[in-house]
Design an enzyme around this catalytic site. Structure first.
Site: not given
Length: 296
Positions: A89, A242
């Site tokens: 992400d 991430h």
């Protein structure tokens, strides 16, 4: 007496001939180290399917041959192969090319849920993702829950903006979305319905690596421990990670990828044809407010 000896001689010749024929047939069937594929090509397709009662005998005959070993190896690989979906992400970050290099080193694919401003900053990296078969997903524009979750229309609008930016750069129109901090509890039932009515598929995850909080190699054993629970539940793991600059995620990613490879996981990317893993509201979702703000 002479006639009897002559009959016996012919009988011995007949027995020897049959024995030789049997030895020839068995020898031909036992392929050994010969080029099985070439022989099969020369023989052409069978005139009829092998009868069930012949199957066990055929299996015995090819055991130990090149063909037999090939079949055994393929069956073993399929029995041990498992699938995992890595997702990243917030990117693309300035380190995204290093991230892709690391993934490629381990023959791993992943899916990137990206923010529109970051896509604009790193268009060449995003084009590389598309070219190399990584999954392309949407993460919105602001990543600000006060703005994103203000209403169903605001969430939809951010994803439509993000979708257009990605399509303009890559020519790919993806419908895979991941909302900031996940869809539960701030994406209400009505918001979900609105987004889905516009063709978007909401992806959450099975395993939160907590790399956003741990910021150390500790996220690796966290993921590994969670994998065992997901497997026992019979689910295919979707792992939340991430894509941040100078992150521990990238630094220790080889450790995680090495574990997955050694334990026969096939690391694949998500695509629009798949049914998404989505957190369910069950009437528990509610509007975002400042007191629920996350540091992720």
């Amino acid at each position: 007496m002479g006639k009897g000896r002559k009959m016996l001689k012919w009988r011995e010749v007949a027995i020897l001939t049959v024995a030789a024929l049997v030895i020839f047939i068995v020898g031909f069937a036992n392929f050994g180290d010969r080029d099985v594929s070439a022989e099969a090509k020369n023989m052409g397709p069978p005139k009829k399917a092998v009868a069930l009662e012949q199957a066990s005998e055929l299996k015995k005959q090819i055991k130990g041959s090149n063909l037999g070993r090939s079949i055994d190896e393929k069956a073993s690989k399929q029995a041990h192969e498992k699938v995992v979906y890595l997702t990243f992400d917030d990117g693309p970050s300035p380190d995204v090319n290093k991230l892709m290099d690391t993934l490629n080193k381990y023959h791993a694919k992943a899916t990137f849920f990206m923010l529109a401003p970051n896509i604009k900053k790193h268009p060449e990296a995003v084009k590389r993702m598309a070219k190399e078969g990584f999954g392309l997903g949407l993460h919105g524009v602001t990543h600000d829950p006060n703005k994103f979750y203000r209403s169903g229309k605001s969430a939809l609008h951010e994803m439509e903006q993000d979708q257009k930016v990605l399509e303009d750069i890559t020519g790919i129109k993806t419908h895979m979305v991941r909302t900031p901090y996940g869809s539960f509890p701030y994406l209400r039932e009505s918001d979900r319905s609105l987004m889905e009515s516009h063709g978007f598929k909401i992806w959450d995850w099975d395993i939160d690596s907590e790399d956003w909080e741990l910021k150390s190699r500790q996220y690796v054993p966290k993921v590994i421990n969670s994998l065992n629970s997901i497997e026992k539940a019979g689910r295919t793991p979707v792992i939340l990670l991430h894509d941040h600059e100078n992150s521990a995620t990238l630094k220790y990613l080889p450790e995680l990828l090495s574990y997955l490879k050694q334990h026969h996981y096939k690391m694949k990317s998500l695509d629009d044809s798949m049914k998404p893993v989505t957190f369910q509201c069950h009437n528990r979702c509610y509007a975002y407010s400042q007191k629920h703000k996350s540091n992720r």
